[in-house]
Design a protein around this motif. Structure first.
Motif, PDB file in Angstrom:
ATOM      1  N   SER A  53      53.318  67.716  76.907  1.00 14.01           N
ATOM      2  CA  SER A  53      54.583  68.067  76.260  1.00 14.01           C
ATOM      3  C   SER A  53      55.111  66.947  75.375  1.00 14.01           C
ATOM      4  CB  SER A  53      55.631  68.429  77.311  1.00 14.01           C
ATOM      5  OG  SER A  53      55.261  69.597  77.986  1.00 14.01           O
ATOM      6  N   PHE A  54      54.867  65.714  75.734  1.00 17.81           N
ATOM      7  CA  PHE A  54      55.311  64.586  74.916  1.00 17.81           C
ATOM      8  C   PHE A  54      54.724  64.694  73.510  1.00 17.81           C
ATOM      9  CE2 PHE A  54      54.322  60.286  73.315  1.00 17.81           C
ATOM     10  CZ  PHE A  54      55.621  59.811  73.159  1.00 17.81           C
ATOM     11  N   VAL A  55      53.453  65.017  73.428  1.00 22.52           N
ATOM     12  CA  VAL A  55      52.780  65.165  72.134  1.00 22.52           C
ATOM     13  C   VAL A  55      53.243  66.438  71.439  1.00 22.52           C
ATOM     14  CG1 VAL A  55      50.543  65.526  71.007  1.00 22.52           C
ATOM     15  CG2 VAL A  55      50.763  63.860  72.864  1.00 22.52           C
ATOM     16  N   LEU A  57      56.014  68.330  71.657  1.00 19.59           N
ATOM     17  CA  LEU A  57      57.381  68.314  71.122  1.00 19.59           C
ATOM     18  C   LEU A  57      57.468  67.459  69.868  1.00 19.59           C
ATOM     19  CD1 LEU A  57      59.302  68.030  74.504  1.00 19.59           C
ATOM     20  CD2 LEU A  57      59.321  69.994  72.959  1.00 19.59           C
ATOM     21  N   ARG A  58      56.739  66.364  69.856  1.00 16.45           N
ATOM     22  CA  ARG A  58      56.752  65.479  68.693  1.00 16.45           C
ATOM     23  C   ARG A  58      56.095  66.154  67.492  1.00 16.45           C
ATOM     24  NH1 ARG A  58      54.144  59.715  69.720  1.00 16.45           N
ATOM     25  NH2 ARG A  58      52.331  61.079  69.947  1.00 16.45           N
ATOM     26  N   GLU A  63      57.151  64.415  63.690  1.00 20.99           N
ATOM     27  CA  GLU A  63      56.850  63.133  64.334  1.00 20.99           C
ATOM     28  C   GLU A  63      57.812  62.025  63.942  1.00 20.99           C
ATOM     29  OE1 GLU A  63      52.638  62.047  64.924  1.00 20.99           O
ATOM     30  OE2 GLU A  63      52.190  63.739  63.614  1.00 20.99           O
ATOM     31  N   GLY A  67      61.367  65.447  66.285  1.00 20.77           N
ATOM     32  CA  GLY A  67      60.341  65.295  67.316  1.00 20.77           C
ATOM     33  C   GLY A  67      60.471  63.989  68.075  1.00 20.77           C
ATOM     34  N   LYS A  68      60.975  62.951  67.416  1.00 17.75           N
ATOM     35  CA  LYS A  68      61.194  61.672  68.104  1.00 17.75           C
ATOM     36  C   LYS A  68      62.249  61.829  69.194  1.00 17.75           C
ATOM     37  CE  LYS A  68      61.352  57.856  65.667  1.00 17.75           C
ATOM     38  NZ  LYS A  68      60.095  57.173  66.033  1.00 17.75           N
ATOM     39  N   SER A  71      60.805  64.344  72.078  1.00 13.69           N
ATOM     40  CA  SER A  71      59.784  63.710  72.920  1.00 13.69           C
ATOM     41  C   SER A  71      60.415  62.633  73.807  1.00 13.69           C
ATOM     42  CB  SER A  71      58.670  63.116  72.054  1.00 13.69           C
ATOM     43  OG  SER A  71      59.179  62.157  71.144  1.00 13.69           O
ATOM     44  N   ALA A 290      54.188  56.631  77.145  1.00 17.72           N
ATOM     45  CA  ALA A 290      55.165  56.736  76.065  1.00 17.72           C
ATOM     46  C   ALA A 290      55.669  55.360  75.645  1.00 17.72           C
ATOM     47  CB  ALA A 290      56.327  57.619  76.493  1.00 17.72           C
ATOM     48  N   GLN A 346      61.399  71.462  78.382  1.00 16.36           N
ATOM     49  CA  GLN A 346      59.951  71.584  78.321  1.00 16.36           C
ATOM     50  C   GLN A 346      59.507  72.993  77.962  1.00 16.36           C
ATOM     51  OE1 GLN A 346      57.811  70.503  81.923  1.00 16.36           O
ATOM     52  NE2 GLN A 346      56.057  69.818  80.726  1.00 16.36           N
ATOM     53  N   GLN A 350      59.441  73.946  74.058  1.00 18.36           N
ATOM     54  CA  GLN A 350      58.112  74.087  73.456  1.00 18.36           C
ATOM     55  C   GLN A 350      57.927  75.446  72.807  1.00 18.36           C
ATOM     56  OE1 GLN A 350      55.333  71.199  76.263  1.00 18.36           O
ATOM     57  NE2 GLN A 350      55.070  73.374  76.349  1.00 18.36           N
TER      58      GLN A 350
END
Length: 429
Positions: A53-55, A57-58, A63, A67-68, A71, A290, A346, A350
């Protein structure tokens, strides 16, 4: 590829209800897992990278822009949500320990807190040693689940399993309240089908194997979950089963006597410890990864000088888990808190992001996997997630939104100190 967590959840929080809500919760839980699995499959096949999910959402929200923030908020809520997951298993452990040795509510809190401390100590070592311990715990897990399913199948009585009181199928406000409460435990038992996305960079042919692994996992969880439910419903009167705090201990006592029930309870306690072991090991790596990328506080990137594992991340999560395990009294409360926190950031985050990503690209980018009938499954998943979110309860809804709101404020202060978006124009992409 699924985590150990869903299986121990079934053993500790499986819900026995009087009425059709039990069956409907099974169906809706499986349906939600499938359609949400489609979302995860699209994302995992498109971006097979470590981080899940970290990737996602970004990538979905930009990015270098929103997204910053999203994430960051995912990692921020993990700092609270992951310890809640650990606390849920610790509380379930203490509740089942009460079957072997009756203890007071205060002593239960002590047992759950001590368990978290012991597991943190065990994990304070090299990853290679932790891996060997995991193999042993997995073998106990497989044996115990097989025993439950065998016992249920050999003693199954359909007259017990499908007996409902008059008016049980009447649709009323009470019916939907009970269904909403049941959905929380049903959905929680399925969580883990997406774990393969966290290891995307290590998967061969991810465009094929990530979706395939996802749906095989959901099918396996569904079969085991429903099998364990039917094992209880088909061997015990629901009137006694629904009020048991340690349902499978009562299940084995009903079939084989107290001595066998004690052995089964010990195995379930081992499974609970295994679940926490696996959860703490995996979750402690998320803030660390992260932070290494500069997307979270630098202190979480710290590793032990000689054992080379993320010790700060482990200690922070273990500390919060200890507090939650002694603060909360019942496992059902912790599950509601976990779901409320995860649903917004999440799962819904997403899914909304994926719909927007499709609209913005207008099919200009190829997708290795695309869900059938898009966007209907994605929209339906949002509706069901909102239904589950509503029935977590007002205090947990307020708690989840507060954590996210505070996290957003923290991000903006942190970004200001670092002169990053939104205080500085995003880099050219």
């Amino acid at each position: 590829m699924v985590g150990i967590g869903p299986f121990v959840t079934m053993a500790l929080v499986i819900d026995i209800m009087n009425g059709p809500q039990c069956i409907i919760a099974w169906i809706l839980g499986a349906l939600l897992a499938v359609i949400d699995g489609m979302v995860w499959s699209e994302l995992g096949a498109k971006w097979p990278e470590a981080g899940g999910s970290f990737v996602f959402l970004r990538k979905l929200y930009g990015e270098h822009t929103w997204g910053k923030l999203f994430s960051f908020l995912f990692i921020w809520q993990t700092i609270f949500q992951a310890p809640l997951v650990i606390a849920s298993g610790a509380i379930g452990f203490a509740e089942h320990f009460n079957y072997l040795l009756p203890i007071t509510p205060l002593e239960r809190r002590a047992v759950s807190g001590i368990l978290v401390i012991l597991l943190t100590i065990v994990l304070y070592r090299k990853i290679s040693t932790a891996g060997k311990i995991s193999v042993i715990l997995w073998s106990v897990l497989i044996f115990t689940i097989a025993w439950i399913l065998f016992a249920g199948a050999t003693h199954f009585d359909p007259n017990l399993a499908f007996s409902y009181p008059p008016g049980a199928w009447t649709l009323s406000p009470v019916f939907f309240v009970v269904l909403g409460q049941a959905m929380g435990k049903s959905v929680y038992s399925y969580l883990g089908y997406y774990n393969v996305c966290h290891l995307g960079s290590e998967i061969r042919e991810p465009e094929k194997n990530i979706p395939r692994s996802m749906f095989l996992s959901i099918g396996g969880i569904a079969i085991i979950y429903i099998g364990m439910q039917l094992s209880v419903l088909g061997t015990m009167p629901w009137q006694s089963a629904r009020h048991s705090e340690f349902i499978f201990s009562t299940f084995f006592e009903h079939l084989y006597g107290t001595a066998t029930a004690n052995v089964a309870t010990i195995l379930i306690l081992i499974i609970a410890a295994a679940s926490l072991f696996s959860a703490m090991l995996g979750y402690s790596r998320i803030p660390y990864a992260a932070a290494k990328e500069g997307a979270f506080f630098r202190v979480f990137a710290t590793v032990h000088p000689t054992k080379h594992f993320p010790n700060v991340s482990l200690l922070v999560l273990g500390g919060f888990a200890f507090v939650f395990s002694v603060f909360f009294d019942r496992m059902s409360e912790v599950i509601s808190a976990i779901l409320a926190m995860r649903i917004l950031m999440q799962f819904i985050g997403q899914t909304v992001g994926l719909i927007l990503w499709h609209r913005n690209r207008k099919n200009t980018e190829s997708l290795p996997y695309r869900m059938p009938f898009f966007p209907l499954p994605a929209i339906l998943s949002i509706v069901i997630w909102l239904f589950v979110f509503y029935f977590t309860g007002l205090k947990f809804i307020v708690g989840a939104t507060s954590v996210i709101g505070i996290g957003a404020l923290v991000y903006f202060v942190w970004a200001k100190m670092r002169q990053e978006w939104p205080w500085k124009s995003p880099k050219a992409v």
